[in-house]
Design a protein around this motif. Structure first.
Motif, short mmCIF file in Angstrom:
data_model
loop_
_atom_site.label_atom_id
_atom_site.label_comp_id
_atom_site.label_asym_id
_atom_site.label_seq_id
_atom_site.Cartn_x
_atom_site.Cartn_y
_atom_site.Cartn_z
N MET A 121 29.14 71.47 -5.15
CA MET A 121 30.50 71.96 -4.59
C MET A 121 30.62 73.67 -4.48
N SER A 122 31.28 73.41 -2.33
CA SER A 122 31.87 74.43 -1.68
C SER A 122 32.18 75.42 -2.97
N GLU A 123 31.69 77.22 -2.84
CA GLU A 123 32.26 78.38 -3.47
C GLU A 123 33.97 77.83 -2.82
N LYS A 124 34.31 77.51 -1.14
CA LYS A 124 35.50 77.39 -1.21
C LYS A 124 36.61 76.92 -1.27
N TYR A 125 35.78 75.50 -1.88
CA TYR A 125 37.11 74.71 -2.63
C TYR A 125 37.39 74.94 -4.20
N TRP A 126 36.37 75.58 -5.06
CA TRP A 126 36.62 76.26 -5.68
C TRP A 126 37.53 76.81 -5.94
N GLN A 127 37.30 78.04 -4.75
CA GLN A 127 38.79 79.23 -4.57
C GLN A 127 40.11 78.39 -4.32
N ALA A 128 39.85 77.15 -3.76
CA ALA A 128 41.06 76.73 -3.26
C ALA A 128 42.11 76.07 -4.44
N THR A 129 40.49 75.14 -5.10
CA THR A 129 42.01 74.98 -6.17
C THR A 129 42.41 76.23 -7.45
N SER A 130 41.35 77.49 -7.72
CA SER A 130 42.06 78.39 -8.51
C SER A 130 43.04 78.33 -8.27
N ARG A 131 43.25 78.62 -6.98
CA ARG A 131 44.19 79.42 -6.34
C ARG A 131 45.98 78.46 -6.66
N ALA A 132 44.96 77.02 -6.32
CA ALA A 132 46.26 76.26 -6.35
C ALA A 132 47.20 75.72 -7.94
N LEU A 133 45.75 75.51 -8.90
CA LEU A 133 46.77 75.16 -10.17
C LEU A 133 46.70 76.53 -11.03
N PHE A 134 46.48 78.21 -10.64
CA PHE A 134 46.90 79.71 -11.53
C PHE A 134 47.08 80.20 -10.63
N ASP A 135 47.58 80.24 -9.63
CA ASP A 135 48.18 81.74 -8.89
C ASP A 135 48.77 81.13 -7.96
N SER A 136 49.69 79.90 -7.54
CA SER A 136 50.45 79.16 -7.91
C SER A 136 51.77 79.62 -8.62
N ASP A 137 53.44 79.77 -8.44
CA ASP A 137 53.89 79.87 -9.29
C ASP A 137 55.00 78.37 -10.35
N LEU A 138 54.72 77.11 -9.51
CA LEU A 138 55.38 76.08 -10.14
C LEU A 138 56.69 75.88 -9.56
N ILE A 139 57.28 76.47 -9.18
CA ILE A 139 58.28 76.37 -9.18
C ILE A 139 58.73 74.94 -8.70
N ALA A 140 58.06 74.20 -7.28
CA ALA A 140 58.16 73.13 -6.91
C ALA A 140 58.16 72.41 -7.89
N THR A 141 57.18 71.85 -9.18
CA THR A 141 56.09 71.39 -10.06
C THR A 141 57.81 71.78 -11.48
N ARG A 142 58.31 72.64 -11.66
CA ARG A 142 59.59 72.40 -11.92
C ARG A 142 61.06 72.34 -11.64
N ILE A 143 60.97 72.75 -10.21
CA ILE A 143 62.66 71.83 -9.77
C ILE A 143 62.26 70.13 -9.63
N THR A 144 60.53 69.52 -9.69
CA THR A 144 59.97 67.79 -9.64
C THR A 144 60.48 67.77 -10.82
N LEU A 145 60.26 68.77 -12.71
CA LEU A 145 60.60 68.38 -12.78
C LEU A 145 62.34 68.44 -13.81
N ALA A 146 63.01 69.08 -13.05
CA ALA A 146 64.86 69.14 -13.30
C ALA A 146 64.67 67.91 -13.16
N ILE A 147 64.98 67.54 -11.18
CA ILE A 147 65.51 66.57 -10.74
C ILE A 147 65.51 64.89 -11.59
N GLY A 148 63.39 64.69 -11.80
CA GLY A 148 63.42 63.41 -12.80
C GLY A 148 63.96 63.59 -14.25
N GLU A 149 64.93 65.15 -14.35
CA GLU A 149 65.45 65.04 -16.20
C GLU A 149 66.52 64.62 -15.78
N LEU A 150 67.27 65.39 -14.53
CA LEU A 150 68.95 64.45 -13.95
C LEU A 150 69.02 63.22 -13.54
#
Length: 146
Positions: free
Chosen positions: A1-30
């Protein structure tokens, strides 16, 4: 796998704030809360047998409502790193995992619609475990600098 792929994956998993994920969980719970408050006997269906043994629909509705409101409050108050937010993340992951496991135990084969709940359980678990992974990575990087 290319380094670019690993950087993009790492950024998506670790450098994001997960706000959209939390909002999605909140909507699901509500939405769970609304559906459980809706007139009728949701727990009469076999899918919810285990949940019905734990407590009544109205109590589950209150649990999901409180969880959804808390999740939204964490987002709106930008309170992702407090001790409360971390404890809540653990409790929230446990809630979603319990719901999914109880639904899977209650019926066979599992209903296809449980796929959404499985995704929410994984998302809630990721919000809980990610800080521990990041912390371990930071400690390792700091040791290598010394």
């Amino acid at each position: 796998m290319s380094e670019k792929y690993w950087q993009a994956t790492s950024r998506a998993l670790f450098d994001s704030d997960l706000i959209a994920t939390r909002i999605t969980l909140a909507i699901g719970e509500l939405m769970w809360a609304v559906m459980l408050i809706w007139p009728g006997e949701s727990f009469a269906r076999p899918t919810y047998t285990v949940m019905s043994h734990v407590t009544v629909e109205e109590a589950w509705a209150a649990i999901f409502m409180l969880s959804g409101v808390t999740q939204l409050a964490i987002v709106l108050l930008d309170d992702f790193d407090s001790r409360f937010a971390r404890y809540f993340a653990g409790w929230n992951a446990a809630l979603w995992i319990f719901v999914v496991v109880s639904m899977l135990i209650s019926v066979y084969p599992p209903p296809a619609a449980v796929g959404g709940e499985i995704a929410l359980a994984i998302a809630a678990l990721w919000i809980f475990v990610r800080p521990f992974i990041l912390s371990a990575g930071y400690r390792r990087a700091f040791r290598e600098l010394i």
